[in-house]
Design a protein around this motif. Structure first.
Motif, mmCIF file in Angstrom:
data_model
loop_
_atom_site.group_PDB
_atom_site.id
_atom_site.type_symbol
_atom_site.label_atom_id
_atom_site.label_comp_id
_atom_site.label_asym_id
_atom_site.label_seq_id
_atom_site.Cartn_x
_atom_site.Cartn_y
_atom_site.Cartn_z
ATOM 1 N N LEU A 1 0.838 -1.197 0.000
ATOM 2 C CA LEU A 1 0.000 0.000 0.000
ATOM 3 C C LEU A 1 0.876 1.251 0.000
ATOM 4 O O LEU A 1 2.096 1.182 0.150
ATOM 5 C CB LEU A 1 -0.919 -0.001 1.220
ATOM 6 N N THR A 2 0.247 2.408 -0.170
ATOM 7 C CA THR A 2 0.970 3.686 -0.142
ATOM 8 C C THR A 2 0.316 4.614 0.873
ATOM 9 O O THR A 2 -0.718 4.295 1.454
ATOM 10 C CB THR A 2 0.955 4.379 -1.516
ATOM 11 N N GLY A 3 0.920 5.771 1.039
ATOM 12 C CA GLY A 3 0.384 6.781 1.955
ATOM 13 C C GLY A 3 -0.914 7.393 1.500
ATOM 14 O O GLY A 3 -1.480 8.241 2.213
ATOM 15 N N VAL B 1 -3.093 2.743 5.571
ATOM 16 C CA VAL B 1 -1.829 3.408 5.915
ATOM 17 C C VAL B 1 -2.111 4.732 6.619
ATOM 18 O O VAL B 1 -1.445 5.092 7.600
ATOM 19 C CB VAL B 1 -0.966 3.631 4.655
ATOM 20 N N ILE B 2 -3.099 5.465 6.116
ATOM 21 C CA ILE B 2 -3.474 6.742 6.742
ATOM 22 C C ILE B 2 -3.878 6.516 8.191
ATOM 23 O O ILE B 2 -3.465 7.245 9.106
ATOM 24 C CB ILE B 2 -4.609 7.416 5.948
ATOM 25 N N GLN C 1 5.910 6.580 -7.086
ATOM 26 C CA GLN C 1 4.638 5.906 -7.381
ATOM 27 C C GLN C 1 4.131 6.242 -8.781
ATOM 28 O O GLN C 1 3.135 5.672 -9.240
ATOM 29 C CB GLN C 1 3.570 6.303 -6.353
ATOM 30 N N GLY C 2 4.792 7.189 -9.440
ATOM 31 C CA GLY C 2 4.370 7.593 -10.784
ATOM 32 C C GLY C 2 3.019 8.293 -10.785
ATOM 33 O O GLY C 2 2.254 8.179 -11.748
ATOM 34 N N GLN D 1 7.197 5.676 -0.365
ATOM 35 C CA GLN D 1 5.934 4.963 -0.571
ATOM 36 C C GLN D 1 4.867 5.273 0.479
ATOM 37 O O GLN D 1 3.700 5.388 0.146
ATOM 38 C CB GLN D 1 6.207 3.454 -0.574
ATOM 39 N N HIS D 2 5.273 5.411 1.728
ATOM 40 C CA HIS D 2 4.277 5.548 2.804
ATOM 41 C C HIS D 2 4.319 6.936 3.450
ATOM 42 O O HIS D 2 3.461 7.772 3.191
ATOM 43 C CB HIS D 2 4.510 4.466 3.874
#
Length: 513
Positions: A420-422, A427-428, A502-503, A473-474
């Motif tokens: 996952l990402t931020g 993640v949030i 992340q593009g 990422q995060h």
């Protein structure tokens, strides 16, 4: 005042060595902190209504017998116009969560925990407190009923609605009011209705445990009312996500004291009381603000109108004329203009002036630059991985601020978050519940706000912020996205956010004048 000091002397055997008048709120009661020679203090109260004082004194003594967290009554004058109570200190829940409120509803983990403690304790006074209580001592009414609902709805009509000069049909509105009142009182309930359950009326001890004050307006009534009163307090700015969490905490706590309805039924009933409470407080803000010109209440009107707008989006209330009238109320220029001005204001700085790029009088020759007055400002915000280097600045300005997020707790170390990402909700939640990233961003916001504000004043065209972490990422993605949205929302300028690793690139458009 001298009669209050006489009461203290009778109780303590000596006059107080120090007297401090405490700030008042919405009522006409006067509060004083009275201290002896050893620094021990009590609170002295001077009331203007014997009936109201009697209600508080009776309720306080009853709740103390039930071992509930309320002040103890120490002494009462023979006419019940003055009394002494234990001093619960100086820290209210309102003060303790001021940081999240001032941040527009971004509450820290510690602040959220204080809110959870408070909402979980509410059924204590509502259900346990009602056992053995003689509601005949309540003031001004013993029970929440149709008459009391209609009184409050008409309070809204005369003290707020009519001041707006909005055209409406009183007969049609009255018919909807009566139907609304019937629905609100359809379920009988033997619980104690606090009536003014809000953060200002909760005091905290050294461990953050809540103590209840100012419940003299309480009566027998439905427990939904207090939950609506607390969570939809206009100035609190609780985000919907936090509200849902606190409703759940309350619902689970309530199960320990009484039988509860199904979740669906509970939520449907709660929505009715949220609407009712919103109209009720607007009536109070109209009286205290428009007629008595008290600033706190005037300042509370815009967020209360915003609460009403959010409620109207639900389209679930079976009162067609009242709903139409309320929609027209929220669309009045006086409220839409206030909303626009509030959205374009940060720390007293307005971005809606006709020429925000005009030279600032404090600039002077010493700060002259060839870039002055060009405008408009555009901001670029990046997230990146330190492994791949700091983002390149192609504007020629040198790259701006670079913030290192690696000191904060990394969700990427845990398997559920690795893909996952931020930008993803899990993640949030991880980052915000942990709280370190919020403290980190508070400092970044202060730097960014000051810099953006000055660049706008001078008419500069470009500003860059970059957030780096281990993998880009995060933590860096979360920070970059939130700063970009904060700057766009606060100053109305165009912001491009680029999550390099992340593009992902997104442009938040400038707000139109």
């Amino acid at each position: 005042m001298h009669k209050l000091l006489d009461l203290y002397r009778q109780w303590a055997g000596a006059a107080p060595t120090e007297t401090e008048k405490l700030p008042g709120a919405g009522s006409n009661r006067e509060y004083y902190r009275l201290c002896d020679s050893e620094g021990r203090s009590v609170v002295g109260v001077i009331g203007t209504s014997r009936e109201e004082n009697h209600a508080f004194i009776y309720l306080c003594r009853h709740f103390c017998k039930r071992r509930l967290p309320v002040p103890e009554i120490l002494a009462v004058s023979h006419d019940e116009m003055r009394y002494l109570q234990t001093d619960l200190g100086t820290v209210s829940l309102f003060d303790a969560i001021s940081g999240g409120r001032d941040a527009g509803g971004r509450y820290t983990v510690k602040e959220k925990e204080l809110l959870r403690k408070t909402i979980k304790a509410l059924p204590e006074i509502q259900i346990r407190g009602s056992r053995g209580l003689d509601f005949g001592n309540c003031y001004p009414q013993a029970e929440f009923n149709t008459d009391s609902v209609l009184f409050d709805l008409n309070y809204f009509k005369y003290c707020f609605l009519k001041t707006t000069e909005l055209d409406f049909n009183e007969l049609k509105l009255e018919a909807n009011f009566r139907l609304f009142a019937k629905d609100l009182t359809a379920e009988k309930c033997d619980s104690f209705l606090y009536r003014d359950f809000q953060a200002r009326n909760i005091m905290l001890d050294n461990q953050g445990n809540p103590y209840f004050i100012d419940f003299q307006g309480g009566k027998k009534g439905p427990f939904y009312y207090d939950l609506a009163s607390f969570l939809w307090q206009a100035s609190a700015k609780y985000p919907n996500k936090l509200r849902r969490e606190l409703v759940y905490e309350y619902y689970q706590s309530l199960k320990n004291y009484t039988e509860v309805p199904s979740v669906r039924h509970f939520v449907e009933r709660l929505s009715l009381f949220v609407l009712f409470r919103t109209l009720q407080v607007l009536g109070a803000y109209g009286l205290r603000g428009y007629f008595e010109q008290k600033k706190h209440f005037l300042d509370s009107i815009p967020p209360a109108i915003n609460n009403l707008r959010e409620l109207l989006k639900m389209n679930c209330f079976p009162y067609p004329y009242m709903m139409d009238m309320l929609r027209r109320l929220t669309e009045l220029p006086r409220f839409t203009q206030i909303e626009t001005a509030a959205a374009n204001r940060s720390d007293g700085y307005r971005t809606t002036e006709k020429n925000i790029y005009a030279a600032h009088p404090q600039d002077g020759p010493a700060t002259f630059s060839k870039y002055d007055g060009k405008g408009p400002l555009k901001v670029r915000v990046f997230s990146f991985s330190y492994r791949k280097g700091i983002p390149e600045d192609r504007s020629g300005n040198g790259g701006g601020y670079v913030f290192d997020c690696r000191s904060t707790h990394n969700p990427g170390r845990y398997e559920p978050y690795k893909k996952l990402t931020g930008l993803d909700e899990p993640v949030i939640r991880f980052l915000e519940d942990d709280g370190e990233i919020l403290t980190f961003l508070e400092s970044a916001y202060k730097l960014a706000d000051a810099h953006v504000r000055r660049y706008i004043q001078r008419g500069f065209t470009d500003l860059m912020f970059s957030f780096g972490c281990t993998g880009g990422q995060h933590r860096s993605v979360y920070s970059a996205q939130h700063l970009a949205e904060h700057i766009n929302r606060t100053f109305g300028v165009e912001v491009t956010v680029c999550h390099r690793e992340q593009g992902i690139t997104q442009t938040l458009k400038a707000k139109q004048e």
